[in-house]
Every structure is written in structure tokens, then in C-alpha cells.
Design an enzyme around this catalytic site. Sequence first.
Site, PDB file in Angstrom:
ATOM      1  CD  GLU A   1       8.715   5.168  26.433  1.00  9.57           C
ATOM      2  OE1 GLU A   1       7.746   5.172  26.514  1.00  9.57           O
ATOM      3  OE2 GLU A   1       9.551   4.549  25.637  1.00  9.57           O
TER       4      GLU A   1
ATOM      5  CG  ASP B   1       6.094   1.537  21.480  1.00 11.01           C
ATOM      6  OD1 ASP B   1       5.467   2.579  21.048  1.00 11.01           O
ATOM      7  OD2 ASP B   1       7.276   1.486  20.897  1.00 11.01           O
TER       8      ASP B   1
HETATM    9  N1  LIG Z   1       7.797  -3.239  21.166  1.00 13.95           N
HETATM   10  C1  LIG Z   1       9.303  -2.620  21.374  1.00 13.95           C
HETATM   11  O1  LIG Z   1      10.088  -3.042  22.024  1.00 13.95           O
HETATM   12  C2  LIG Z   1       9.896  -1.478  20.343  1.00 13.95           C
HETATM   13  C3  LIG Z   1      10.994  -1.526  20.192  1.00 13.95           C
HETATM   14  C4  LIG Z   1      11.420  -0.261  19.056  1.00 13.95           C
HETATM   15  C5  LIG Z   1      10.448   0.253  18.515  1.00 13.95           C
HETATM   16  N2  LIG Z   1       9.186  -0.010  18.759  1.00 13.95           N
HETATM   17  C6  LIG Z   1       8.147   0.581  17.739  1.00 13.95           C
HETATM   18  O2  LIG Z   1       8.221   0.376  16.399  1.00 13.95           O
HETATM   19  C7  LIG Z   1       7.725   1.141  15.772  1.00 13.95           C
HETATM   20  C8  LIG Z   1       8.664   1.271  14.515  1.00 13.95           C
HETATM   21  O3  LIG Z   1      10.078   1.739  14.980  1.00 13.95           O
HETATM   22  P1  LIG Z   1      10.895   2.276  13.744  1.00 13.95           P
HETATM   23  O4  LIG Z   1      12.115   2.504  14.561  1.00 13.95           O
HETATM   24  O5  LIG Z   1      10.912   1.350  12.723  1.00 13.95           O
HETATM   25  O6  LIG Z   1      10.440   3.378  13.476  1.00 13.95           O
HETATM   26  P2  LIG Z   1      10.359   4.057  11.767  1.00 13.95           P
HETATM   27  O7  LIG Z   1       9.900   5.528  11.875  1.00 13.95           O
HETATM   28  O8  LIG Z   1      11.609   3.747  11.453  1.00 13.95           O
HETATM   29  O9  LIG Z   1       9.317   3.207  10.950  1.00 13.95           O
HETATM   30  C9  LIG Z   1       7.977   3.176  11.115  1.00 13.95           C
HETATM   31  C10 LIG Z   1       7.414   2.892   9.687  1.00 13.95           C
HETATM   32  O10 LIG Z   1       5.976   2.914   9.776  1.00 13.95           O
HETATM   33  C11 LIG Z   1       5.381   3.382   8.614  1.00 13.95           C
HETATM   34  N3  LIG Z   1       4.061   3.560   8.998  1.00 13.95           N
HETATM   35  C12 LIG Z   1       3.332   4.514   9.899  1.00 13.95           C
HETATM   36  N4  LIG Z   1       2.111   4.220   9.839  1.00 13.95           N
HETATM   37  C13 LIG Z   1       1.843   3.414   8.977  1.00 13.95           C
HETATM   38  C14 LIG Z   1       0.474   2.667   8.641  1.00 13.95           C
HETATM   39  N5  LIG Z   1      -0.502   3.174   9.060  1.00 13.95           N
HETATM   40  N6  LIG Z   1       0.691   1.544   7.867  1.00 13.95           N
HETATM   41  C15 LIG Z   1       1.938   1.256   7.336  1.00 13.95           C
HETATM   42  N7  LIG Z   1       2.912   1.771   7.453  1.00 13.95           N
HETATM   43  C16 LIG Z   1       2.708   2.788   8.631  1.00 13.95           C
HETATM   44  C17 LIG Z   1       6.053   4.487   8.484  1.00 13.95           C
HETATM   45  O11 LIG Z   1       5.971   5.235   7.107  1.00 13.95           O
HETATM   46  C18 LIG Z   1       7.429   4.295   8.796  1.00 13.95           C
HETATM   47  O12 LIG Z   1       8.368   3.841   7.640  1.00 13.95           O
HETATM   48  C19 LIG Z   1       7.611   2.382  16.409  1.00 13.95           C
HETATM   49  O13 LIG Z   1       6.523   2.647  16.983  1.00 13.95           O
HETATM   50  C20 LIG Z   1       8.452   2.137  18.027  1.00 13.95           C
HETATM   51  O14 LIG Z   1       7.993   2.930  18.730  1.00 13.95           O
HETATM   52  C21 LIG Z   1       8.810  -1.027  19.534  1.00 13.95           C
END
Ligand SMILES: NC(=O)c1ccc[n+]([C@@H]2O[C@H](COP(=O)([O-])OP(=O)(O)OC[C@H]3O[C@@H](n4cnc5c(N)ncnc54)[C@H](O)[C@@H]3O)[C@@H](O)[C@H]2O)c1
Length: 346
Positions: free
Chosen positions: A55, A227
Site C-alpha cells: 500500500e 485493515d
Molecule cells: N489499523 C492500523 O493502523 C494498523 C497498523 C499496524 C498494523 N495493523 C494490523 O495489526 C495487525 C497486527 O500487526 P502486527 O505487526 O502486530 O503483526 P504480527 O504478525 O507481529 O502479530 C499478529 C499476531 O496475531 C496473532 N494471531 C493471528 N490470528 C490470531 C487469532 N485468531 N487469535 C489470536 N491471535 C492471533 C499471530 O499469532 C501474531 O502473533 C495486522 O493485521 C496489521 O495489519 C493495523
Amino acid sequence: MKIMSVESLTQLIAQYGFENYMSDLMEVIKEDFIRWETFTKMPRPAMHVPGGVLELMPICDNQQYYTFKYVNCHPKNPERGLLTVVASGQLSEINTGYPLFFSEMTLLTAFRTAATTALVSDLMARKDAHVLALIGNGAQSEFQVRALQLVRDITEVRYFDIDSKAMEKFAKNMSGSGLRLVGCKNAEEAVRGADIITVCTACKAHVDVINNEWVKAGVHINALGGDTVGKTELEVSILPRCKVVVEYFDQSFVEGEIQRLSKDEASTLIYAELHELVKGIKTGRSSQQEITLYDSVGIALEDYSALRFTYELAKKFEIGEEVNITPVLTNPKNLIAELNNNEKII
Ligand SMILES: NC(=O)c1ccc[n+]([C@@H]2O[C@H](COP(=O)([O-])OP(=O)(O)OC[C@H]3O[C@@H](n4cnc5c(N)ncnc54)[C@H](O)[C@@H]3O)[C@@H](O)[C@H]2O)c1
């Protein structure tokens, strides 16, 4: 042009202080949301590839700066020892179009996401919220907790991740925090009885990470992981029970939890865009019983705030490397001369 590497940013945060940086960034984000109408903005263009999304997030303040961030989301990256989300970004001055600042934005994304979530939680969560349920204990998780502590007296964090190693990492990182850390065996155990639920999981699918029947009156939900197209975390029946706030309807409708509704349903359901709460035009919470939801997708304005704030600090503390990313010429029409500096080309 100043380049802010991961190492330079780490140095800057150490010098300025993690908490100072987070709380000041929150203030900068607030200032920028207050002047929402003055920005030229657009929903971010996304390119979906197998296993992920790429993105680009541009925005212009029409006074001083234009910024953009490049960001991805590849939920299976950790299986290869890589981050799910990485980012980099640029700030340019609009008078000349020259780039002034290029920065790592993986850490900045975690900061700005946590700062914005805390800002919203301050406006929407109950004042007496003490118990946080944190589902998804990956890269974003510690930032989320530390930011939330700036706006609420959080005493207990009930955490759950499908990856037990992520839970162990989270507990270790938070061990000196003074918080009561309760590792849960599933999301339901974490959510039941919590005052604030923050969901930040990564899975490119519609997953019911949180079920409707676990959500009690008075709770505030931060849903961060829904997102992009085809990626959501809440059982859809939760939505109509909530007072829903989004950052930017045009982008959130495509990417947020509300993507699962028709445009009419979503327009009717959405209570406000975030800038309306920040400006005080609308009230975040009007009763102890209300269920509130921040359907977050992350927008370019938050990255603009992070870039402009970090650029100011980088200049103040003289951190970051100065490099020529654009040619410096005595005669701007004589671009070829740049190549002739070392060796005569023509
Ligand atoms: N809204 C925003 O502004 C924003 C900004 C940054 C990241 N994000 C989103 O936040 C999310 C997390 O990002 P991150 O960098 O921490 O990723 P990450 O991969 O480091 O952590 C995500 C965690 O979620 C866990 N997980 C997956 N499915 C699960 C479930 N059903 N139940 C419990 N745990 C589960 C995974 O094991 C992992 O540890 C991503 O989807 C990312 O796109 C959103």
C-alpha cells in the site's frame, strides 16, 4: 536530505524518551486531526499479491509538507523470520517538491498506531476502565499497552495469541511494567470481564476473533487488524451493537470491519469520523452502558504526523544522516554535469 535509519530512530527515542515520544506524538496527531479539512487526502491505493498487500499512503497539508508511506501486510512473514508489517516513508516540502526527510516507518507505524488508538480510547472508553484484553501479541502489542497506559489507569492486561511464543515474548517484555499480566487460554477468557478490548491479529481472511456474545455493555473495542479488503476480526453481529468511529469513511468502508456491510448500512451505522470526536463536534461516550468501537485501518494523516514530528526532533537533536538524494547543482539545467563530476561522461 535527512535519512532516518532504524538505528538513528532508536537513538532518537532513547534520547527523547519512549513515553515522551508517544505522548507528544499523540498531541501532534490530535493537532493534525483538528485541521482535517485542510488536507488533500485519498483512500490508499492497495495492490493485493499472494499472501499479502502493498500500500501507498500519500497526503498533502497544502501549507508545508507532502508525505507518503509505503507499507505492506504479509501475515505469514513471521514463519520466515520476517515482520508482518514493514514500512518506510518520505516527507517533502511543497514549495519546491524537494524531499527533506526519508525514514524507516516500521517502528513509526507501531508508534502512530498506538498513539492514535490511545487518543481514541481516551475519547471513547469509560473513565474507570482498568482491565485491557489484548488479542494478538505480535509486533504492535507492547506499543499498544504502553500508549493506553498514558490515557487510562490500566491495572490488568489479559492477553491471548494463537502463538504461545508470542505470548511468552509479550509477558517477558512487559514484566517490569507493574501491570497484572494474565495469560489466557483463549480469546473468550481474555475478553470476558475486560473494559477495553484491543484486537491486533494478522490473518488475511474474515475471522471471528471476537464473538458477539462475549462483548458486554460498557466495553470499548479497538479493532486494528481488520485493515484491508478480505481481512476482518470481529463477528459481524457485534457492529450494530456499537457506537462506531472510523478514521476516514472512504477508506474504512473498503478496508475496515465495516467492509462487511453494504454502503448504506455502513453510512447509517457510522457515528463519526475521528476528526469529529477530536474537534469536540461529537461526544465519544455518552453512557457507561454504551459499547464503543474504533474500527481502525490506519490512514495517511497519522503517518504525516509521525513524519513531521520525527523530522523536527531529528533536526533538533541532530540525529540522522545527511545525504544528497537530489542533485545539488549550480546550474539546475545542467543535470548532466552531475555525472561529469568524477569522470567526463560527455
Ligand atoms: N489499523 C492500523 O493502523 C494498523 C497498523 C499496524 C498494523 N495493523 C494490523 O495489526 C495487525 C497486527 O500487526 P502486527 O505487526 O502486530 O503483526 P504480527 O504478525 O507481529 O502479530 C499478529 C499476531 O496475531 C496473532 N494471531 C493471528 N490470528 C490470531 C487469532 N485468531 N487469535 C489470536 N491471535 C492471533 C499471530 O499469532 C501474531 O502473533 C495486522 O493485521 C496489521 O495489519 C493495523
